[in-house]
Scaffold this motif. Structure first.
Motif, mmCIF file in Angstrom:
data_model
loop_
_atom_site.group_PDB
_atom_site.id
_atom_site.type_symbol
_atom_site.label_atom_id
_atom_site.label_comp_id
_atom_site.label_asym_id
_atom_site.label_seq_id
_atom_site.Cartn_x
_atom_site.Cartn_y
_atom_site.Cartn_z
ATOM 1 N N PHE A 182 -20.957 65.191 10.364
ATOM 2 C CA PHE A 182 -20.525 64.033 9.588
ATOM 3 C C PHE A 182 -19.014 64.060 9.495
ATOM 4 N N SER A 183 -18.399 62.928 9.704
ATOM 5 C CA SER A 183 -16.971 62.757 9.490
ATOM 6 C C SER A 183 -16.829 61.592 8.520
ATOM 7 N N LEU A 184 -16.480 61.904 7.275
ATOM 8 C CA LEU A 184 -16.468 60.892 6.217
ATOM 9 C C LEU A 184 -15.081 60.710 5.637
ATOM 10 N N SER A 185 -14.828 59.507 5.182
ATOM 11 C CA SER A 185 -13.600 59.203 4.463
ATOM 12 C C SER A 185 -13.969 58.266 3.318
ATOM 13 N N PHE A 186 -13.452 58.550 2.134
ATOM 14 C CA PHE A 186 -13.774 57.719 0.978
ATOM 15 C C PHE A 186 -12.648 57.828 -0.027
ATOM 16 N N GLY A 187 -12.469 56.774 -0.792
ATOM 17 C CA GLY A 187 -11.434 56.767 -1.813
ATOM 18 C C GLY A 187 -11.177 55.368 -2.315
ATOM 19 N N LYS A 188 -10.187 55.269 -3.178
ATOM 20 C CA LYS A 188 -9.804 53.971 -3.726
ATOM 21 C C LYS A 188 -8.880 53.271 -2.745
ATOM 22 N N SER A 189 -9.109 52.003 -2.578
ATOM 23 C CA SER A 189 -8.332 51.192 -1.645
ATOM 24 C C SER A 189 -7.572 50.124 -2.425
ATOM 25 N N THR A 190 -6.385 49.831 -1.966
ATOM 26 C CA THR A 190 -5.615 48.742 -2.552
ATOM 27 C C THR A 190 -5.209 47.792 -1.440
ATOM 28 N N GLU A 191 -5.333 46.519 -1.719
ATOM 29 C CA GLU A 191 -4.942 45.480 -0.776
ATOM 30 C C GLU A 191 -4.159 44.429 -1.552
ATOM 31 N N PRO A 192 -3.217 43.768 -0.895
ATOM 32 C CA PRO A 192 -2.476 42.709 -1.588
ATOM 33 C C PRO A 192 -3.428 41.630 -2.112
ATOM 34 N N GLY A 193 -3.290 41.307 -3.367
ATOM 35 C CA GLY A 193 -4.099 40.258 -3.975
ATOM 36 C C GLY A 193 -5.506 40.685 -4.367
ATOM 37 N N VAL A 194 -5.855 41.955 -4.124
ATOM 38 C CA VAL A 194 -7.188 42.459 -4.463
ATOM 39 C C VAL A 194 -7.007 43.694 -5.341
ATOM 40 N N GLY A 195 -7.785 43.803 -6.384
ATOM 41 C CA GLY A 195 -7.689 44.961 -7.255
ATOM 42 C C GLY A 195 -8.127 46.241 -6.565
ATOM 43 N N GLU A 196 -7.750 47.369 -7.132
ATOM 44 C CA GLU A 196 -8.136 48.671 -6.593
ATOM 45 C C GLU A 196 -9.662 48.779 -6.621
ATOM 46 N N HIS A 197 -10.236 49.260 -5.511
ATOM 47 C CA HIS A 197 -11.676 49.404 -5.423
ATOM 48 C C HIS A 197 -12.051 50.536 -4.473
ATOM 49 N N TRP A 198 -13.280 51.027 -4.605
ATOM 50 C CA TRP A 198 -13.746 52.137 -3.770
ATOM 51 C C TRP A 198 -14.255 51.638 -2.426
ATOM 52 N N ARG A 199 -13.985 52.438 -1.387
ATOM 53 C CA ARG A 199 -14.488 52.179 -0.036
ATOM 54 C C ARG A 199 -14.857 53.521 0.571
ATOM 55 N N ALA A 200 -15.753 53.484 1.531
ATOM 56 C CA ALA A 200 -16.134 54.706 2.230
ATOM 57 C C ALA A 200 -16.519 54.345 3.658
ATOM 58 N N GLY A 201 -16.249 55.274 4.563
ATOM 59 C CA GLY A 201 -16.626 55.084 5.957
ATOM 60 C C GLY A 201 -16.934 56.413 6.593
ATOM 61 N N GLY A 202 -17.799 56.397 7.582
ATOM 62 C CA GLY A 202 -18.162 57.645 8.241
ATOM 63 C C GLY A 202 -18.767 57.409 9.606
#
Length: 187
Positions: free
Chosen positions: A167-187
């Motif tokens: 498994f190769s996973l990445s996860f954490g809080k993401s910030t984008e212009p105009g969008v509030g901080e939110h969780w994302r994950a990918g693997g």
């Protein structure tokens, strides 16, 4: 990236197979589903990270099983994070999405400054498959080891299934212009 392209990739698990390499796997991305799970609870960030990792593993593993009802992953420990439990419910009909839920139990006063997996002590990692009424549930258990929940899952597949798995996973809080901080994950 257009909004249509972004939506097409949100909360998706895509299978792949490399015939020449005799390798198959899944690529997953959790966005709204993961953020929705974590917004339901008031977890400290380290606990959120553990739940995010476990939810992503649940999506990746759940999609590989020919499942009629439910796959559950569980971590039980003597550490500050006593339990993390996730469930993957198979789609009811072809083309419908699967459902994932997740929960953690922890002692806020015992959390340390260490890494998220440091909050998990001695214990076990379990995979349970319940195919529904009239079937015998399956349960496989391995000790917690390896420095991450994904390493525990790899150990489970090596010991219980004799199936080389990575498994190769990445996860954490993401910030984008105009969008509030939110969780994302990918693997």
């Amino acid at each position: 990236m257009s909004l249509g392209t972004k939506i097409a990739w949100d909360d998706t698990v895509l299978p792949f197979q490399l015939d020449v390499s005799d390798m198959r796997g899944r690529v997953a991305r959790l966005d709204g589903v993961l953020d929705g799970i974590l917004k339901q609870h008031d977890y400290p960030e380290k606990v959120e990270a553990l739940v995010a990792e476990m939810a992503l593993l649940t999506a990746l593993i759940g999609q590989t099983v020919s499942l009629r009802w439910k796959l559950s992953l569980q971590v039980q420990s003597k550490g500050p994070v006593r339990m993390i439990a996730t469930d993957y419910y198979a789609p009811q009909q072809e083309g419908e999405p699967a459902r994932i839920r997740a929960y953690a139990s922890f002692d806020r006063d015992r959390l340390t400054d260490g890494a998220p997996f440091d909050q998990v002590g001695e214990g076990y990692f379990a995979i349970m498959i319940d195919q529904g009424e009239g079937t015998q549930p399956y349960q496989g258990i391995t000790p917690l080891a390896g420095g991450s929940i994904s390493a525990c899952a790899e150990a489970y597949f090596a010991q219980s299934e004799q199936l080389p798995t990575r498994f190769s996973l990445s996860f954490g809080k993401s910030t984008e212009p105009g969008v509030g901080e939110h969780w994302r994950a990918g693997g």
